[in-house]
Design an enzyme around this catalytic site. Structure first.
Site, PDB file in Angstrom:
ATOM      1  N   TRP A   1     -25.951  22.323 -44.778  1.00  0.00           N
ATOM      2  CA  TRP A   1     -25.370  22.671 -46.072  1.00  0.00           C
ATOM      3  C   TRP A   1     -23.882  22.987 -45.907  1.00  0.00           C
ATOM      4  O   TRP A   1     -23.061  22.531 -46.690  1.00  0.00           O
ATOM      5  CB  TRP A   1     -26.100  23.873 -46.684  1.00  0.00           C
ATOM      6  CG  TRP A   1     -25.694  24.142 -48.107  1.00  0.00           C
ATOM      7  CD1 TRP A   1     -26.290  23.689 -49.238  1.00  0.00           C
ATOM      8  CD2 TRP A   1     -24.562  24.930 -48.542  1.00  0.00           C
ATOM      9  NE1 TRP A   1     -25.614  24.132 -50.353  1.00  0.00           N
ATOM     10  CE2 TRP A   1     -24.547  24.890 -49.953  1.00  0.00           C
ATOM     11  CE3 TRP A   1     -23.573  25.659 -47.889  1.00  0.00           C
ATOM     12  CZ2 TRP A   1     -23.589  25.556 -50.724  1.00  0.00           C
ATOM     13  CZ3 TRP A   1     -22.595  26.306 -48.646  1.00  0.00           C
ATOM     14  CH2 TRP A   1     -22.619  26.261 -50.054  1.00  0.00           C
TER      15      TRP A   1
ATOM     16  N   LYS B   1     -33.721  22.927 -62.191  1.00  0.00           N
ATOM     17  CA  LYS B   1     -32.939  22.582 -61.006  1.00  0.00           C
ATOM     18  C   LYS B   1     -31.448  22.450 -61.276  1.00  0.00           C
ATOM     19  O   LYS B   1     -30.621  22.843 -60.461  1.00  0.00           O
ATOM     20  CB  LYS B   1     -33.464  21.278 -60.391  1.00  0.00           C
ATOM     21  CG  LYS B   1     -34.776  21.431 -59.636  1.00  0.00           C
ATOM     22  CD  LYS B   1     -35.096  20.159 -58.878  1.00  0.00           C
ATOM     23  CE  LYS B   1     -36.335  20.332 -58.009  1.00  0.00           C
ATOM     24  NZ  LYS B   1     -36.643  19.111 -57.240  1.00  0.00           N
TER      25      LYS B   1
ATOM     26  N   ARG C   1     -35.930  10.031 -53.705  1.00  0.00           N
ATOM     27  CA  ARG C   1     -36.347   9.814 -55.088  1.00  0.00           C
ATOM     28  C   ARG C   1     -35.170  10.013 -56.040  1.00  0.00           C
ATOM     29  O   ARG C   1     -34.215  10.707 -55.715  1.00  0.00           O
ATOM     30  CB  ARG C   1     -37.458  10.802 -55.482  1.00  0.00           C
ATOM     31  CG  ARG C   1     -38.761  10.609 -54.732  1.00  0.00           C
ATOM     32  CD  ARG C   1     -39.749  11.693 -55.101  1.00  0.00           C
ATOM     33  NE  ARG C   1     -39.256  13.011 -54.719  1.00  0.00           N
ATOM     34  CZ  ARG C   1     -39.745  14.150 -55.185  1.00  0.00           C
ATOM     35  NH1 ARG C   1     -40.718  14.140 -56.071  1.00  0.00           N
ATOM     36  NH2 ARG C   1     -39.267  15.301 -54.779  1.00  0.00           N
TER      37      ARG C   1
ATOM     38  N   PHE D   1     -29.229  30.910 -42.481  1.00  0.00           N
ATOM     39  CA  PHE D   1     -28.318  31.682 -43.323  1.00  0.00           C
ATOM     40  C   PHE D   1     -27.646  32.745 -42.452  1.00  0.00           C
ATOM     41  O   PHE D   1     -28.181  33.154 -41.414  1.00  0.00           O
ATOM     42  CB  PHE D   1     -29.078  32.344 -44.484  1.00  0.00           C
ATOM     43  CG  PHE D   1     -29.543  31.378 -45.537  1.00  0.00           C
ATOM     44  CD1 PHE D   1     -28.827  31.215 -46.714  1.00  0.00           C
ATOM     45  CD2 PHE D   1     -30.690  30.619 -45.350  1.00  0.00           C
ATOM     46  CE1 PHE D   1     -29.252  30.320 -47.691  1.00  0.00           C
ATOM     47  CE2 PHE D   1     -31.126  29.718 -46.311  1.00  0.00           C
ATOM     48  CZ  PHE D   1     -30.400  29.578 -47.483  1.00  0.00           C
TER      49      PHE D   1
ATOM     50  N   THR E   1     -31.487  18.484 -49.023  1.00  0.00           N
ATOM     51  CA  THR E   1     -30.276  18.747 -48.251  1.00  0.00           C
ATOM     52  C   THR E   1     -30.509  18.429 -46.776  1.00  0.00           C
ATOM     53  O   THR E   1     -29.657  17.818 -46.111  1.00  0.00           O
ATOM     54  CB  THR E   1     -29.862  20.225 -48.422  1.00  0.00           C
ATOM     55  OG1 THR E   1     -29.652  20.485 -49.808  1.00  0.00           O
ATOM     56  CG2 THR E   1     -28.589  20.531 -47.648  1.00  0.00           C
TER      57      THR E   1
ATOM     58  N   PHE F   1     -41.997  18.518 -52.821  1.00  0.00           N
ATOM     59  CA  PHE F   1     -42.574  19.859 -52.696  1.00  0.00           C
ATOM     60  C   PHE F   1     -43.108  20.119 -51.283  1.00  0.00           C
ATOM     61  O   PHE F   1     -42.603  19.563 -50.317  1.00  0.00           O
ATOM     62  CB  PHE F   1     -43.635  20.098 -53.769  1.00  0.00           C
ATOM     63  CG  PHE F   1     -43.078  20.172 -55.158  1.00  0.00           C
ATOM     64  CD1 PHE F   1     -41.971  20.960 -55.442  1.00  0.00           C
ATOM     65  CD2 PHE F   1     -43.635  19.440 -56.192  1.00  0.00           C
ATOM     66  CE1 PHE F   1     -41.437  21.038 -56.718  1.00  0.00           C
ATOM     67  CE2 PHE F   1     -43.101  19.507 -57.481  1.00  0.00           C
ATOM     68  CZ  PHE F   1     -42.014  20.303 -57.740  1.00  0.00           C
TER      69      PHE F   1
ATOM     70  N   ALA G   1     -44.362  15.385 -57.288  1.00  0.00           N
ATOM     71  CA  ALA G   1     -45.418  15.546 -56.283  1.00  0.00           C
ATOM     72  C   ALA G   1     -46.525  16.479 -56.739  1.00  0.00           C
ATOM     73  O   ALA G   1     -47.610  16.463 -56.171  1.00  0.00           O
ATOM     74  CB  ALA G   1     -44.821  16.060 -54.971  1.00  0.00           C
TER      75      ALA G   1
ATOM     76  N   LYS H   1     -35.002  20.955 -48.839  1.00  0.00           N
ATOM     77  CA  LYS H   1     -35.602  19.749 -48.266  1.00  0.00           C
ATOM     78  C   LYS H   1     -34.707  18.518 -48.423  1.00  0.00           C
ATOM     79  O   LYS H   1     -34.485  17.784 -47.451  1.00  0.00           O
ATOM     80  CB  LYS H   1     -36.969  19.518 -48.923  1.00  0.00           C
ATOM     81  CG  LYS H   1     -37.740  18.309 -48.423  1.00  0.00           C
ATOM     82  CD  LYS H   1     -39.210  18.418 -48.732  1.00  0.00           C
ATOM     83  CE  LYS H   1     -39.488  18.819 -50.168  1.00  0.00           C
ATOM     84  NZ  LYS H   1     -39.005  17.827 -51.161  1.00  0.00           N
TER      85      LYS H   1
END
Length: 559
Positions: A412, A107, A96, A384, A75, A303, A275, A73
């Site tokens: 990405w 993370k 954020r 992908f 990214t 999220f 969130a 998200k």
């Protein structure tokens, strides 16, 4: 092609001096405060000046329920911002700030990924400009003043058993969830049960992120409910005369932080409420500043859309008078197959049956955005190499049945260039007239009814069960005059239900509210479900074990 980690990509970049990024927004040197070469705070006084040009378009990025397979998200938010810039748009990104808890926990970093990142990545993930430390200091100053008041004679007749204000620290530390303090004799204070929340779950964090200026912040702090007297009357921070000092600590923290993407797109990173246990959005101040300075603003909510987007709309937009012009819902085929029951190790293989089984999770979020909130949306499918044409066709067809287009995102690996198709769809949606926007619930509803409405309309629940303590507190809050506030649901991010193991789009379930708390300064009531806690713990193998620094000060191990 040689694989590079996010931090390697970020460290290989040549960032522009932050004064050059500020110049893109027509900010003068008098309006920015340098934090080194690549970070700055921006004076909120610019919001008092008239905006040049038309009202900015606000683009909200949300996602399906997160899975171990990943969605991307942040990214996507960064990448589509860079893509809009490539289309010639005056764009600003609003994100954020990462909490140290998940950075050292699961993370290992939260500044985007690949070639769609905000930089300086290491600074953003580790301390940044010190905002979170200031928030923790303000929170804990109030805690100290409460206990000192009791120790110094307790003029307000506070019941030590009913102090509800907790201390905080920006770290995952389960050991601090419940503590007993004041031990060691009379001189050490009054012995009582206490506890810590993580800083991003604190009411001070939520309040800073929803405040419009310093005076508003101070007035909000005065309303914080900290305890009850022995005869059951509420005690506020204002009665303790704490609001002025708390606000003084946050004088600089209230100013949004300006950084840049790898491609030089301006980005505000400010505030960081979770969130799943808070309202999950960057500050109102940063969003409004971005809209004041840009023509397109791309922001994200935490999220899945059941948490972040719902709170962004029902809390932040309602309070700040905002309305998204378009919503991006991020998904991956891998994550959808995981929702369909495929183990993480197998999600790279084509499996149309599992994909069709997991797709309803995405479709429910699409329906919520388009049919509950009546906002235009696009699905961003992070592509992908092992996604097959048949799988992409299935997702595209199912979303098209709901009137929503699917666009590929390859930000990405390609940066803004990989988001052009998505950005063009965003522009198309933003240029459409949309006067049908609605909130999920009406503020005039009783608190219980608001909770039930969210559970039924957003999660798809059959109803809500309230623990006795929760029901009693809802009645108490309505008696105290807080019945018109919006609801902030504290719920697992992994499922539409309050059971993290129920993936996809479950039916025939009920939500259980076990606890209710008030965030009077922020202006919402928190309804806590399931096993959600305001102080997370570290995993068995925390990311902190992989993070290191060499003799030259180069940091490694941030993802």
């Amino acid at each position: 092609m040689e694989f590079k980690s996010d931090i390697e990509i970020a460290q290989a970049a040549t960032p522009r001096h932050i004064k050059d990024i500020a110049a893109k927004l027509n900010l003068t040197e008098d309006q920015i405060e340098y934090y080194g070469k690549y970070k700055a705070k921006v004076d909120y006084s610019i919001l008092k000046q008239p905006k040049k040009g038309d009202k900015a378009k606000l683009v909200l990025v949300t996602a399906i329920n997160p899975t171990p397979a990943g969605e991307g998200k942040t990214t996507t938010t960064v990448g589509v911002g860079d893509a809009l810039a490539k289309l010639g748009k005056n764009v600003v990104i609003a994100l954020r700030e990462p909490s140290l808890g998940p950075v050292f926990g699961v993370k290992g970093g939260a500044a985007g990924g690949g070639y769609a990142q905000v930089i300086p990545m290491e600074d953003i993930n580790l301390h940044f400009t010190g905002d979170f430390h200031a928030i923790g200091a303000a929170n804990n100053l109030l805690a100290a003043m409460i206990d000192n008041h009791i120790y110094q004679g307790n003029e307000l007749n506070i019941d030590p058993r009913r102090v509800i204000w907790r201390r905080c620290v920006d770290m995952n530390d389960r050991q601090l969830r419940n503590v007993v303090d004041g031990l060691g004799g009379k001189a050490q204070g009054y012995v009582r049960e206490d506890g810590f929340d993580i800083t991003v779950a604190s009411e001070v964090m939520a309040t800073l992120c929803l405040a419009s200026d310093l005076q508003d912040l101070k007035e909000r702090f005065s309303k914080i409910l900290v305890a009850y007297t022995r005869d059951g009357k509420p005690v506020t921070a204002g009665q303790l005369k704490a609001q002025g000092a708390m606000t003084a600590l946050l004088k600089d923290a209230l100013k949004p932080n300006l950084v840049q993407t790898l491609e030089g797109t301006p980005a505000f990173i400010h505030g960081g409420p979770f969130a799943n246990i808070a309202h999950g959005c960057n500050s109102v101040m940063a969003t409004k500043m971005a809209m004041h300075l840009g023509d397109y603003v791309v922001t994200e909510a935490g999220f899945g859309a059941d948490l972040g987007a719902e709170k962004f709309i029902d809390i932040k937009c309602r309070l700040a008078g905002l309305k998204p012009d378009a919503v991006i819902i991020v998904a991956t085929i891998k994550a959808l197959k995981y929702n369909g029951g495929v183990p993480k190790a197998e999600v790279g293989k084509e499996n149309l049956e599992a994909l069709e089984k997991g797709l309803p999770n995405l479709l429910k979020h699409v329906e919520n955005i388009t049919k509950v909130f009546h906002l235009p949306a696009v699905v961003a499918l992070n592509r992908f190499v092992n996604d097959t044409d048949a799988e992409i066709e299935l997702v595209t067809r199912k979303c098209k049945e709901l009137g929503v287009n699917v666009k590929m995102s390859e930000v990405w690996g390609k940066g803004g260039e990989g988001g052009i198709e998505l950005a063009e769809e965003v522009v198309r949606l933003c240029e459409q007239k949309n006067d049908d926007f609605q909130f999920c619930y009406d503020l005039d509803m009783p608190l219980k009814e608001k909770i039930e409405t969210i559970a039924k309309r957003i999660y798809g629940a059959d109803g809500v069960d309230f623990a006795a303590a929760a029901a009693n507190e809802l009645a108490n809050l309505e008696n105290l005059g807080y019945g018109k506030l919006p609801i902030c649901m504290a719920k697992t991010q992994y499922s539409l239900t309050d059971n993290e193991k129920l993936l996809g789009r479950p039916t025939g379930f009920r939500i259980t509210i076990r606890q209710v708390t008030l965030s009077a300064a922020a202006g919402f009531v928190v309804a806590i479900t399931g096993a959600i806690m305001k102080m997370p713990g570290l995993p068995k193998v925390p990311s902190a074990e992989k993070i290191d620094i060499d003799n030259d000060g180069k940091i490694v191990g941030l993802f």
